[in-house]
Design a protein around this motif. Structure first.
Motif, PDB file in Angstrom:
ATOM      1  N   GLN A 406     -12.435 -37.021  50.262  1.00 58.86           N
ATOM      2  CA  GLN A 406     -12.627 -35.632  49.905  1.00 58.86           C
ATOM      3  C   GLN A 406     -11.706 -34.623  50.802  1.00 58.86           C
ATOM      4  O   GLN A 406     -11.686 -34.776  51.851  1.00 58.86           O
ATOM      5  CB  GLN A 406     -14.085 -35.119  49.879  1.00 58.86           C
ATOM      6  N   PRO A 407     -11.020 -33.762  50.007  1.00 56.44           N
ATOM      7  CA  PRO A 407     -10.244 -32.835  50.887  1.00 56.44           C
ATOM      8  C   PRO A 407     -11.433 -31.849  51.575  1.00 56.44           C
ATOM      9  O   PRO A 407     -12.599 -31.618  50.879  1.00 56.44           O
ATOM     10  CB  PRO A 407      -9.459 -31.988  49.751  1.00 56.44           C
ATOM     11  N   GLY A 413     -17.793 -26.309  50.771  1.00 53.64           N
ATOM     12  CA  GLY A 413     -18.526 -25.655  49.793  1.00 53.64           C
ATOM     13  C   GLY A 413     -18.140 -25.903  48.238  1.00 53.64           C
ATOM     14  O   GLY A 413     -18.603 -25.371  47.394  1.00 53.64           O
ATOM     15  N   GLY A 414     -16.815 -26.392  47.977  1.00 53.61           N
ATOM     16  CA  GLY A 414     -16.473 -26.641  46.749  1.00 53.61           C
ATOM     17  C   GLY A 414     -15.301 -25.918  46.430  1.00 53.61           C
ATOM     18  O   GLY A 414     -14.932 -24.903  47.276  1.00 53.61           O
ATOM     19  N   LEU A 602      -2.549 -24.917  56.963  1.00 55.16           N
ATOM     20  CA  LEU A 602      -3.609 -25.741  56.254  1.00 55.16           C
ATOM     21  C   LEU A 602      -4.900 -25.575  56.351  1.00 55.16           C
ATOM     22  O   LEU A 602      -5.586 -25.287  55.338  1.00 55.16           O
ATOM     23  CB  LEU A 602      -3.303 -27.465  56.798  1.00 55.16           C
ATOM     24  N   PHE A 603      -5.279 -25.117  57.689  1.00 57.07           N
ATOM     25  CA  PHE A 603      -6.628 -24.923  57.581  1.00 57.07           C
ATOM     26  C   PHE A 603      -7.062 -23.611  56.975  1.00 57.07           C
ATOM     27  O   PHE A 603      -8.212 -23.440  56.395  1.00 57.07           O
ATOM     28  CB  PHE A 603      -7.079 -24.613  59.129  1.00 57.07           C
ATOM     29  N   THR A 604      -6.266 -22.623  56.961  1.00 53.39           N
ATOM     30  CA  THR A 604      -6.389 -21.232  56.343  1.00 53.39           C
ATOM     31  C   THR A 604      -6.334 -21.607  54.658  1.00 53.39           C
ATOM     32  O   THR A 604      -7.077 -21.163  53.897  1.00 53.39           O
ATOM     33  CB  THR A 604      -5.399 -20.308  56.653  1.00 53.39           C
ATOM     34  N   LEU A 605      -5.581 -22.450  54.175  1.00 56.55           N
ATOM     35  CA  LEU A 605      -5.547 -22.684  52.860  1.00 56.55           C
ATOM     36  C   LEU A 605      -6.593 -23.357  52.205  1.00 56.55           C
ATOM     37  O   LEU A 605      -7.130 -22.887  51.271  1.00 56.55           O
ATOM     38  CB  LEU A 605      -4.131 -23.603  52.477  1.00 56.55           C
ATOM     39  N   HIS A 606      -7.140 -24.285  53.114  1.00 54.77           N
ATOM     40  CA  HIS A 606      -8.353 -25.009  52.563  1.00 54.77           C
ATOM     41  C   HIS A 606      -9.630 -23.886  52.602  1.00 54.77           C
ATOM     42  O   HIS A 606     -10.444 -23.850  51.948  1.00 54.77           O
ATOM     43  CB  HIS A 606      -8.913 -26.108  53.444  1.00 54.77           C
ATOM     44  N   LEU A 607      -9.876 -23.016  53.614  1.00 52.77           N
ATOM     45  CA  LEU A 607     -10.567 -22.014  53.755  1.00 52.77           C
ATOM     46  C   LEU A 607     -10.603 -21.019  52.446  1.00 52.77           C
ATOM     47  O   LEU A 607     -11.660 -20.896  51.933  1.00 52.77           O
ATOM     48  CB  LEU A 607     -10.673 -21.256  55.088  1.00 52.77           C
TER      49      LEU A 607
END
Length: 671
Positions: A406-407, A413-414, A602-607
């Motif tokens: 999973q990404p 949280g989805g 990347l971290f900020t994008l996923h958050l």
């Protein structure tokens, strides 16, 4: 590359191998079914549950890719029955490795499930392809029976007559019957019919003209079981039964004859076939190419296997930041990054202060481990501890994403949004208003930015400007140059007193700016609260803070209208997510600070993709930083004003070999 002798026994006899993959076979069914051919293989070798997937979905795609390549899903990149995005070419199947190691050698493959041997659904798993019946049988029982007969007949014809070094034959009937009819009497009969087909293939090998001079290893393996009363596959803790025998003239060897490393890649211990339980099993491939060991499985009583444990934490330091790589005892790994700048100090804090709290622990306990480290180092709540924790936290999120296929945003949280809008963030106070306007106009044309942020005042400057009058000039100039349909933010970097900040805020309001960032020295949240109360323009802040209670106070006293945690400074994604949830509960936006081109983006994008409060434009640095070039692939790109989130597991990127080669490596391990 091994020489020809690597494929011969000690007395010069040539080795051959047959691997039969039977999809969806329950271990208990094999034990009670009438399967004389499987029983014969087991009597000459063994029958045992063998783990092919410990973490992640136990379904055909990832399991057969593991059988074929000898590596786990985080490495071969297959987590579903849709194989798109795989990394099989980096970890080739065993037939490909044999052909590379023995130029001119012939291999054979046949399968009824097209992705194994063709480009269907993102395949093939076996790069050389093979025989696939013309019609995809899908879940049609009659079509599958016909396909199985065609496959068996073709395998019999080829293996009886031709010089094949190794073969893979896939029989999928039991899985289809279980899906359609359940694991009842029809399923048992199908397993027995499959045994008959295996017998025909073995008989063909025995009729080979030079069979007496050959050493054949036969392996029969499945990918997963099935629930007793359900038509869906069970997880069975990643275990699958395998039978194996090895025959040479006049003796039975207890070792596998297919080289695990033929010059390309190397199998992992967790997926190799064991001999007697608990007894190391040496490969008969080239010397020095590794050792396969017996692997843990579900016990006979169905007890769960022990969780994976963090085995090593590595840092790769280069210039202004460090990449972190974490590996578990079952071979899953994840990559992260410390906060940039003064990274050497963060690396020291990571290995000396933080790592001991994580080594030997279950990576699924990530948040509890971060909190344990924070409490354990309560006398040293320094920025460098949190910068180090960011590296560990983000590597663990990547590891968990890869373990589950999973990404990261799914684990947080989805998915709330699949496209994250970005603003072009200028970091320069040396640039003139004219040059700033010119480059923002160009970037708007090239990347579709609809928002930008400029710098005003000076850093922690007590009302001093970068040069006299710059703030008052650049604010209206940029509005005029960019037009009214373009949003603009302004960042003072803690540069103003309360009174000066309010005066500058009025200018920003007159020019319709969108937010006013960090107007006063960041520790003085009471001062920032006065500015926020006096102005209509939203006031943003929080990027420098690493205390969760400080964020709570900031929000509760309305010191800011927009909260801006920095994942790197705060100690990772887990803690930043807590701030985003505070913002959501308070009804204010969260726009995480992200001021350089690195994995922090990347971290900020996923958050942002997972948090409802992160609904505004997000920061995207427009400055060129050579020290961040060539670190990971694929690089992120802003298109049409934002970045679309990837569906790849974890962060969806890999660190380049060149970076790892050139960086300074340190490692902390268990014990």
């Amino acid at each position: 590359m091994p020489d020809e002798r690597s494929f011969e026994t000690a007395d010069g006899v040539r080795r051959h191998a047959l691997v039969v993959g039977v999809d969806g076979v329950r271990y208990d069914t094999v034990r009670r079914a009438r399967t004389p051919h499987l029983d014969g293989i087991a009597a000459a070798g063994f029958l045992a549950p063998v783990q092919v997937v410990r973490s992640g979905p136990t379904i055909s795609g990832p399991a057969w890719a593991t059988v074929a390549t000898g590596v786990l899903p985080p490495r071969h990149g297959i987590f579903d029955n849709d194989l798109d995005g795989h990394r099989i070419r980096e970890h080739p199947d065993f037939l490909t490795r044999i052909r590379l190691a023995r130029p001119g050698a012939r291999t054979y493959a046949a399968a009824g499930w097209p992705p194994l041997l063709s480009q269907a659904s993102g395949g093939p798993v076996f790069l050389g392809g093979g025989y696939v019946p013309l019609r995809d049988p899908d879940h049609d029982l009659g079509a599958w029976e016909n396909a199985e007969e065609l496959i068996t007949a073709d395998a019999v014809k080829v293996l009886a007559r031709e010089d094949v070094a190794a073969a893979f034959v896939y029989l999928g009937g039991p899985d289809i019957v279980a899906h359609e009819l359940g694991a009842g009497p029809e399923y048992l009969r199908c397993v027995e019919d499959t045994d008959v087909r295996i017998g025909r293939i073995l008989d063909a090998i025995r009729t080979r003209p030079r069979h007496a001079e050959e050493a054949w290893t036969t392996i029969v393996v499945t990918d997963h079981g099935h629930l007793a009363r359900s038509a869906s596959p069970s997880t069975r803790a990643g275990s699958s039964p395998a039978a194996r025998s090895t025959r040479s003239p006049g003796s039975t060897e207890g070792r596998a004859a297919v080289p695990p490393d033929a010059g390309v890649g190397r199998p992992e211990g967790d997926v190799t076939l064991p001999g007697d339980p608990g007894v190391p099993l040496e490969w008969t491939g080239p010397a020095g190419h590794g050792r396969a060991t017996a692997c843990p499985t579900t016990s006979a009583k169905g007890e769960a296997e022990p969780p994976m444990k963090i085995e090593s934490i590595e840092t790769f330091l280069a210039d202004q930041f460090a990449i972190v790589r974490i590996r578990t005892d079952d071979g899953v790994e994840g990559i992260g990054q410390t906060a940039p700048y003064r990274a050497g100090l963060a690396v020291r804090a990571l290995h000396e202060m933080a790592a001991p709290y994580f080594l030997g622990q279950d990576p699924w306990d990530l948040e509890a481990l971060v909190e344990r480290c924070e409490r354990g180092e309560y006398k040293f709540p320094s920025s460098f501890l949190y910068r180090a924790l960011c590296g560990i936290d983000t590597a663990l999120w990547d590891l968990l994403g890869k373990a589950t296929g999973q990404p990261v945003y799914k684990l947080l949280g989805g998915q709330v949004r699949d496209f994250v809008p970005m603003y072009a963030s200028s970091m320069s106070r040396k640039i003139t208003p004219e040059d700033e306007a010119e480059r923002l106009q160009r970037l708007r044309e090239e990347h579709g930015f609809r928002c930008a942020k400029i710098r005003i005042g000076d850093v922690m400057a007590r009302d001093r400007d970068a040069w006299p009058g710059r703030t008052e000039k650049i604010i209206p100039y940029l509005r005029s140059a960019m037009g009214d349909d373009f949003d603009i933010h302004a960042d003072a970097n803690s540069g103003f007193t309360v009174s000066r900040a309010i005066r500058v805020g009025r200018i920003l309001e007159d020019n319709r700016y969108s937010h006013f960032e960090e107007p006063c020295p960041y520790p003085l949240i009471e001062n920032t609260a006065q500015v926020a109360a006096a102005l209509d323009i939203p006031v943003a802040g929080g990027e420098q803070d690493n205390s969760l209670p400080q964020f709570r106070r900031m929000i509760e006293m309305h010191a800011v209208d927009i909260v801006q945690p920095d994942i790197g400074y705060l100690g990772g994604v887990a803690r930043a997510r807590r701030v985003a949830r505070m913002a959501e509960d308070a009804g204010i936006p969260c726009t995480p600070h992200c001021a350089n081109v690195s994995m922090l983006q990347l971290f900020t994008l996923h958050l942002a993709a997972s948090m409802p409060a992160c609904h505004q434009y997000h920061e995207w640095s427009i400055e060129d930083t050579p020290w961040t070039h060539g670190v990971f692939e694929p690089e992120l790109r802003v298109v049409d004003g934002g970045v679309r989130v990837s569906q790849a597991p974890g962060w969806g990127v890999e660190i380049t070999p060149e970076f790892l080669r050139d960086a300074h490596r340190e490692v902390s391990t268990v014990g």
